[in-house]
Write an enzyme that holds these catalytic residues in place. Structure first.
Site, PDB file in Angstrom:
ATOM      1  NE  ARG A  41      -5.371   2.869  -7.503  1.00  0.00           N
ATOM      2  CZ  ARG A  41      -4.128   2.172  -7.865  1.00  0.00           C
ATOM      3  NH1 ARG A  41      -3.551   2.053  -6.801  1.00  0.00           N
ATOM      4  NH2 ARG A  41      -4.617   1.284  -8.354  1.00  0.00           N
ATOM      5  CD  GLU A  71      -2.925  -1.170   0.057  1.00  0.00           C
ATOM      6  OE1 GLU A  71      -3.538  -0.040  -0.440  1.00  0.00           O
ATOM      7  OE2 GLU A  71      -3.455  -2.159  -0.163  1.00  0.00           O
ATOM      8  CG  ASN A  77      -0.803   5.831  -1.059  1.00  0.00           C
ATOM      9  OD1 ASN A  77      -1.622   4.526  -1.846  1.00  0.00           O
ATOM     10  ND2 ASN A  77      -1.066   5.632   0.261  1.00  0.00           N
TER      11      ASN A  77
END
Length: 151
Positions: A108, A46, A50
């Site tokens: 997203r 994650e 990002n």
């Protein structure tokens, strides 16, 4: 055993898996539970995603952006730092709200920070617009495995 690891790689989505597996390999000598490995891999995935998707969105530099992953152990606590030198985050508190995303055009979900928070023991995000973002996470290793918990 070496207690520190540092990786730097191009901010392309293909390198997300590399970062995840490298961090998992780093902790393997500590004999983590499968749950600990899965939690750590998810959080790293994650954070790196990002950095790539949001940190370097619309990046117009001549070179690809870079993502740096640093891991170190202090006793039985794994510390992970994931840093980019991209766009930065204007409002970190807002960015950490579940379902908030700056990239709805890419479908997203806005759950990256929520997952990091759920899977790690501690999460700290610092960022400055135009200078990048630093995500620091901690996970205590050596929790009881499911078989020990049943006894």
């Amino acid at each position: 055993m070496n207690n520190e690891m540092k990786l730097e790689f191009d901010a392309v989505s293909e390198n997300e898996g590399f970062a995840r597996v490298a961090v998992a390999a780093f902790i393997t000598p500590l004999d983590p539970t499968l749950e600990e490995v899965a939690d750590i891999k998810t959080a790293v995935s994650e954070a790196v995603t990002n950095a790539i998707i949001h940190g370097y969105a619309g990046w117009s530099g001549d070179e690809l952006g870079k993502v740096e992953v640093r891991c170190f152990l202090r006793g039985d606590v794994l510390h992970i730092e994931i840093e980019d030198k991209g766009r930065g985050i204007a409002d970190v508190e807002q960015a950490m709200e579940p379902l908030f995303t700056t990239r709805p055009d890419m479908d997203r979900s806005g759950m990256g920070f929520a997952f990091m928070e759920a899977f790690m023991d501690d999460l700290d995000v610092t960022s400055e617009p135009g200078k990048g973002t630093l995500v620091k996470m901690e996970k205590k290793l050596g929790t009881l495995s499911w078989s020990e918990d049943e006894e």
